[in-house]
Design a protein around this motif. Sequence first.
Motif, PDB file in Angstrom:
ATOM      1  N   TRP A 245       2.788  13.913   7.184  1.00  0.00           N
ATOM      2  CA  TRP A 245       3.996  13.423   6.517  1.00  0.00           C
ATOM      3  C   TRP A 245       3.810  12.018   5.964  1.00  0.00           C
ATOM      4  N   VAL A 246       2.942  11.242   6.597  1.00  0.00           N
ATOM      5  CA  VAL A 246       2.617   9.921   6.037  1.00  0.00           C
ATOM      6  C   VAL A 246       1.962  10.086   4.665  1.00  0.00           C
ATOM      7  N   LEU A 247       1.016  11.016   4.566  1.00  0.00           N
ATOM      8  CA  LEU A 247       0.374  11.280   3.276  1.00  0.00           C
ATOM      9  C   LEU A 247       1.375  11.801   2.258  1.00  0.00           C
ATOM     10  N   ALA A 248       2.238  12.717   2.707  1.00  0.00           N
ATOM     11  CA  ALA A 248       3.213  13.306   1.785  1.00  0.00           C
ATOM     12  C   ALA A 248       4.221  12.288   1.276  1.00  0.00           C
ATOM     13  N   SER A 249       4.531  11.290   2.107  1.00  0.00           N
ATOM     14  CA  SER A 249       5.510  10.278   1.705  1.00  0.00           C
ATOM     15  C   SER A 249       4.896   9.181   0.848  1.00  0.00           C
ATOM     16  N   GLY A 250       3.546   9.147   0.790  1.00  0.00           N
ATOM     17  CA  GLY A 250       2.882   8.156  -0.043  1.00  0.00           C
ATOM     18  C   GLY A 250       2.705   6.803   0.592  1.00  0.00           C
ATOM     19  N   LEU A 251       2.885   6.705   1.920  1.00  0.00           N
ATOM     20  CA  LEU A 251       2.694   5.414   2.580  1.00  0.00           C
ATOM     21  C   LEU A 251       1.207   5.058   2.601  1.00  0.00           C
ATOM     22  N   PRO A 252       0.859   3.822   2.242  1.00  0.00           N
ATOM     23  CA  PRO A 252      -0.550   3.440   2.142  1.00  0.00           C
ATOM     24  C   PRO A 252      -1.123   2.944   3.465  1.00  0.00           C
ATOM     25  N   ARG A 253      -0.829   3.629   4.574  1.00  0.00           N
ATOM     26  CA  ARG A 253      -1.294   3.145   5.871  1.00  0.00           C
ATOM     27  C   ARG A 253      -1.242   4.278   6.885  1.00  0.00           C
ATOM     28  N   HIS A 254      -2.001   4.098   7.973  1.00  0.00           N
ATOM     29  CA  HIS A 254      -1.933   5.048   9.076  1.00  0.00           C
ATOM     30  C   HIS A 254      -0.733   4.699   9.953  1.00  0.00           C
ATOM     31  N   VAL A 255      -0.041   5.706  10.420  1.00  0.00           N
ATOM     32  CA  VAL A 255       1.136   5.491  11.265  1.00  0.00           C
ATOM     33  C   VAL A 255       0.976   6.324  12.533  1.00  0.00           C
ATOM     34  N   HIS A 256       0.780   5.646  13.653  1.00  0.00           N
ATOM     35  CA  HIS A 256       0.748   6.321  14.951  1.00  0.00           C
ATOM     36  C   HIS A 256       2.187   6.569  15.391  1.00  0.00           C
ATOM     37  N   PRO A 257       2.455   7.642  16.158  1.00  0.00           N
ATOM     38  CA  PRO A 257       3.832   7.872  16.621  1.00  0.00           C
ATOM     39  C   PRO A 257       4.458   6.666  17.309  1.00  0.00           C
ATOM     40  N   HIS A 258       3.640   5.858  17.995  1.00  0.00           N
ATOM     41  CA  HIS A 258       4.183   4.693  18.699  1.00  0.00           C
ATOM     42  C   HIS A 258       4.712   3.641  17.731  1.00  0.00           C
ATOM     43  N   VAL A 259       4.253   3.678  16.471  1.00  0.00           N
ATOM     44  CA  VAL A 259       4.749   2.727  15.477  1.00  0.00           C
ATOM     45  C   VAL A 259       6.253   2.901  15.280  1.00  0.00           C
TER      46      VAL A 259
END
Length: 314
Positions: A245-259
């Motif tokens: 979903w991070v890729l699909a949303s276009g966010l330019p970063r890795h997002v761990h669930p803890h974020v």
Amino acid sequence: MADAATLPPELQGFLAHLETERRASPRTAKAYLVDLSQFAAYLAELGLPAARATPAVVRGFLARITGSCGPVSVARKLSALRTLYRYLVREGLAEANPARAVASPKRPKNLPTVLPEEEVAALVETPTRRAAGEEPASAPLALRDRAFLELLYGSGLRVAELCGLDLPDLDLGEGLVRVLGKRRKERIVPFGAEARGALRRYLDEVRPALAAGKDHAGGARRAVFLNYRGGRLSTRSVARRLDGWVLASGLPRHVHPHVLRHCFATHLLGNGADLRAIQELLGHASLSTTQRYTHLDWKRLAEVYDQAHPRAKA
């Protein structure tokens, strides 16, 4: 793989103490097993029983592993030894705690990653937007993911707490979730309208179909979040789905669930929530753990200073 059966009896007793009296989580017990197995192997090389270890022996062990472990891991192993010897002294199996005389290595003060509010909103809403255009077999999982993303951000849950939720833990009417946190400490956390709506849709439209899967048995029957086979959703699956979903949303970063937990706390603080209230919501045992979020919200703190301090303005 470390095996508790190969450890000396006093170390086996300590591990049993962790699971029964201290009610340590399986993850914590596994970490202790690894640490104590390494220490037991080091003692065996020296020909020493655990009861005869000295501060010099503990320092030697830490020096041995420093090359392959970072300061955080070394500090964790030292903490495990302190806890071990506190137990051994209490049980009369050792005269003193040699780990108490050993200083912990300095840990790097890394601030948690936090996304802006608009980026979090885009991320958690992406599954619903994509569900409308997906194949029928994929859309239910997207709605499930929207529900757990809203709950992670809306309540600040740890991902293990999320995956451990059972149906009786949710109160959709009141917007509350009962969470069993670290050391099985229970807390009640509210969640907002967006999470309530996403959860209700998932429970009504998606979960019944997932519950028909072949793995829907035992503890999975009560689980809130299910995988496509009907089993309890795992922390690894949550992380993997979040990556998508991070890729699909276009966010330019890795997002761990803890974020999302960090975002929950920081955004609450930025919008005026009391630090002690945030501590209770997160389930932190110490306020000092929660205080690191104040370093992230420098803009709001600067505004408070400008408004409140008599010498802030000329």
